[in-house]
Design an enzyme around this catalytic site. Structure first.
Site, mmCIF file in Angstrom:
data_model
loop_
_atom_site.group_PDB
_atom_site.id
_atom_site.type_symbol
_atom_site.label_atom_id
_atom_site.label_comp_id
_atom_site.label_asym_id
_atom_site.label_seq_id
_atom_site.Cartn_x
_atom_site.Cartn_y
_atom_site.Cartn_z
ATOM 1 N N SER A 97 -7.651 65.887 -3.553
ATOM 2 C CA SER A 97 -8.385 64.638 -3.787
ATOM 3 C C SER A 97 -9.811 64.888 -4.269
ATOM 4 O O SER A 97 -10.550 65.688 -3.689
ATOM 5 C CB SER A 97 -8.437 63.797 -2.513
ATOM 6 O OG SER A 97 -9.223 62.640 -2.735
ATOM 7 N N LYS A 145 -0.012 54.722 2.832
ATOM 8 C CA LYS A 145 -0.409 53.426 2.275
ATOM 9 C C LYS A 145 0.281 52.234 2.938
ATOM 10 O O LYS A 145 -0.266 51.147 2.953
ATOM 11 C CB LYS A 145 -0.196 53.406 0.757
ATOM 12 C CG LYS A 145 -1.173 54.317 0.029
ATOM 13 C CD LYS A 145 -1.115 54.182 -1.475
ATOM 14 C CE LYS A 145 -2.137 55.114 -2.119
ATOM 15 N NZ LYS A 145 -2.350 54.847 -3.519
ATOM 16 N N ASN A 172 -4.871 50.778 0.229
ATOM 17 C CA ASN A 172 -5.604 52.020 -0.085
ATOM 18 C C ASN A 172 -7.078 51.928 0.293
ATOM 19 O O ASN A 172 -7.807 52.899 0.142
ATOM 20 C CB ASN A 172 -5.458 52.382 -1.572
ATOM 21 C CG ASN A 172 -6.380 51.583 -2.467
ATOM 22 O OD1 ASN A 172 -6.636 50.393 -2.213
ATOM 23 N ND2 ASN A 172 -6.894 52.197 -3.507
ATOM 24 N N VAL A 175 2.186 54.459 -4.818
ATOM 25 C CA VAL A 175 1.410 53.642 -5.751
ATOM 26 C C VAL A 175 2.284 52.720 -6.608
ATOM 27 O O VAL A 175 1.779 51.809 -7.258
ATOM 28 C CB VAL A 175 0.539 54.572 -6.645
ATOM 29 C CG1 VAL A 175 1.373 55.211 -7.751
ATOM 30 C CG2 VAL A 175 -0.645 53.830 -7.236
ATOM 31 N N GLU A 189 17.968 56.432 -4.668
ATOM 32 C CA GLU A 189 18.063 55.026 -5.090
ATOM 33 C C GLU A 189 17.734 54.042 -3.964
ATOM 34 O O GLU A 189 17.322 52.915 -4.215
ATOM 35 C CB GLU A 189 19.458 54.727 -5.655
ATOM 36 C CG GLU A 189 19.455 53.520 -6.576
ATOM 37 C CD GLU A 189 20.652 53.471 -7.508
ATOM 38 O OE1 GLU A 189 21.425 52.521 -7.362
ATOM 39 O OE2 GLU A 189 20.793 54.373 -8.357
ATOM 40 N N LYS A 222 15.232 54.035 -2.124
ATOM 41 C CA LYS A 222 13.801 53.708 -2.216
ATOM 42 C C LYS A 222 13.544 52.640 -3.274
ATOM 43 O O LYS A 222 12.680 51.783 -3.106
ATOM 44 C CB LYS A 222 12.987 54.976 -2.520
ATOM 45 C CG LYS A 222 12.926 55.945 -1.355
ATOM 46 C CD LYS A 222 11.994 57.108 -1.640
ATOM 47 C CE LYS A 222 11.894 58.032 -0.443
ATOM 48 N NZ LYS A 222 10.996 59.186 -0.689
ATOM 49 N N VAL A 279 0.140 58.837 -13.343
ATOM 50 C CA VAL A 279 -0.872 58.464 -12.345
ATOM 51 C C VAL A 279 -1.625 59.698 -11.837
ATOM 52 O O VAL A 279 -2.715 59.581 -11.283
ATOM 53 C CB VAL A 279 -0.268 57.686 -11.153
ATOM 54 C CG1 VAL A 279 0.331 56.372 -11.611
ATOM 55 C CG2 VAL A 279 0.754 58.515 -10.399
#
Length: 264
Positions: free
Chosen positions: A14, A65, A86, A129, A152, A154, A209
């Site tokens: 990060s 999250k 977030n 995200v 699948e 998810k 992303v």
């Protein structure tokens, strides 16, 4: 001195502390921003520290999250609809969960001057995200959202939040105008998504992303095929800007210096 954190597991990659501390110094704010690797059983105590004003704000990344939600008092509209948080802060003696990933993605795409209205978006992945990206895409007026994930079940969970999306079997490459890598495949330079994009045609936008590394193999493929491509750096900067604004009630500057700060 106020304390701010980004929590996740893993968290070493990060760059949030680098960016937030840059803005904190630039605006002469008496604060410090750190990163913390967290385990599930530590979430409750961390939220308690917000209530006790020991911590003034928290950014949340994978895999927490949605795991933080049961410990919060209220969610913003975007956080509620995506079931993804977030950014955490105190307001009126309540711990609030917000989602600045939505606005971050929207601002990043607008900065690219890529008109998404009535276009088809294809999303790879179903993790942290992705609900935020779907929410932002709908706000920007896409006509169709397709989603594919190796597991699948998810994608079925995301369809419960957004019943107008269409699930595509992993390995199948449908027609699209923008394809978004919402998986963590690419954080390692050797990572390969393992999909065949050779027949997708031109004038597509490949969006990842991931912002570190700067160019994943997914984006290198787009470049080789002669398509447009962009990493998640601007999304990362704009979601951070919105968090910063919520916490400090001022909008930091985004310029070339800010963007170069994150070059790794």
């Amino acid at each position: 001195m106020k304390k701010y954190l980004v929590i996740g597991n893993p968290i070493d990659h990060s760059l949030s502390p680098k960016l937030h501390n840059f803005w904190i110094k630039q605006n002469n704010i008496d604060a410090i921003y750190n990163k913390k690797k967290l385990n599930n059983d530590e979430i409750e105590n961390l939220i308690f520290d917000i209530r006790e004003n020991k911590i003034s704000g928290i950014n949340v990344t994978v895999p927490f999250k949605n795991k933080v939600i049961p410990f919060l008092d209220e969610l913003s509209l975007g956080a509620k609809q995506t079931q993804s948080v977030n950014t955490i802060f105190m307001k009126d003696n309540k711990v609030i969960g917000d989602n600045t990933d939505i606005g971050g993605f929207e601002s990043a795409i607008k900065k690219l001057d890529f008109d998404l209205s009535k276009k088809t978006a294809f999303i790879l992945g179903a993790g942290g995200v992705v609900p935020s990206i779907i929410y932002a895409l709908l706000k920007m007026g896409v006509s169709k959202i397709l989603i594919s994930n190796r597991t699948e079940t998810k994608t079925e969970n995301i369809k419960k939040l957004f019943n107008n999306i269409q699930i595509v079997s992993w390995g199948e490459i449908p027609e699209f105008d923008i394809i978004i890598n919402g998986t963590s495949v690419g954080l390692d330079n050797n990572d390969q998504i393992g999909l065949d994009f050779s027949k997708v045609g031109k004038d597509k936008l490949f969006y990842d992303v991931i912002y570190n590394p700067n160019q994943t193999n997914f984006l290198k493929t787009a470049k080789q095929l002669g398509n447009k491509f962009e990493n998640g750096k601007l999304m990362f900067i704009f979601q951070a800007l919105l968090s910063f604004k919520l916490w400090h009630n001022l909008e930091p500057e985004v310029n070339d210096k800010t963007i170069k700060l994150l070059d790794v």
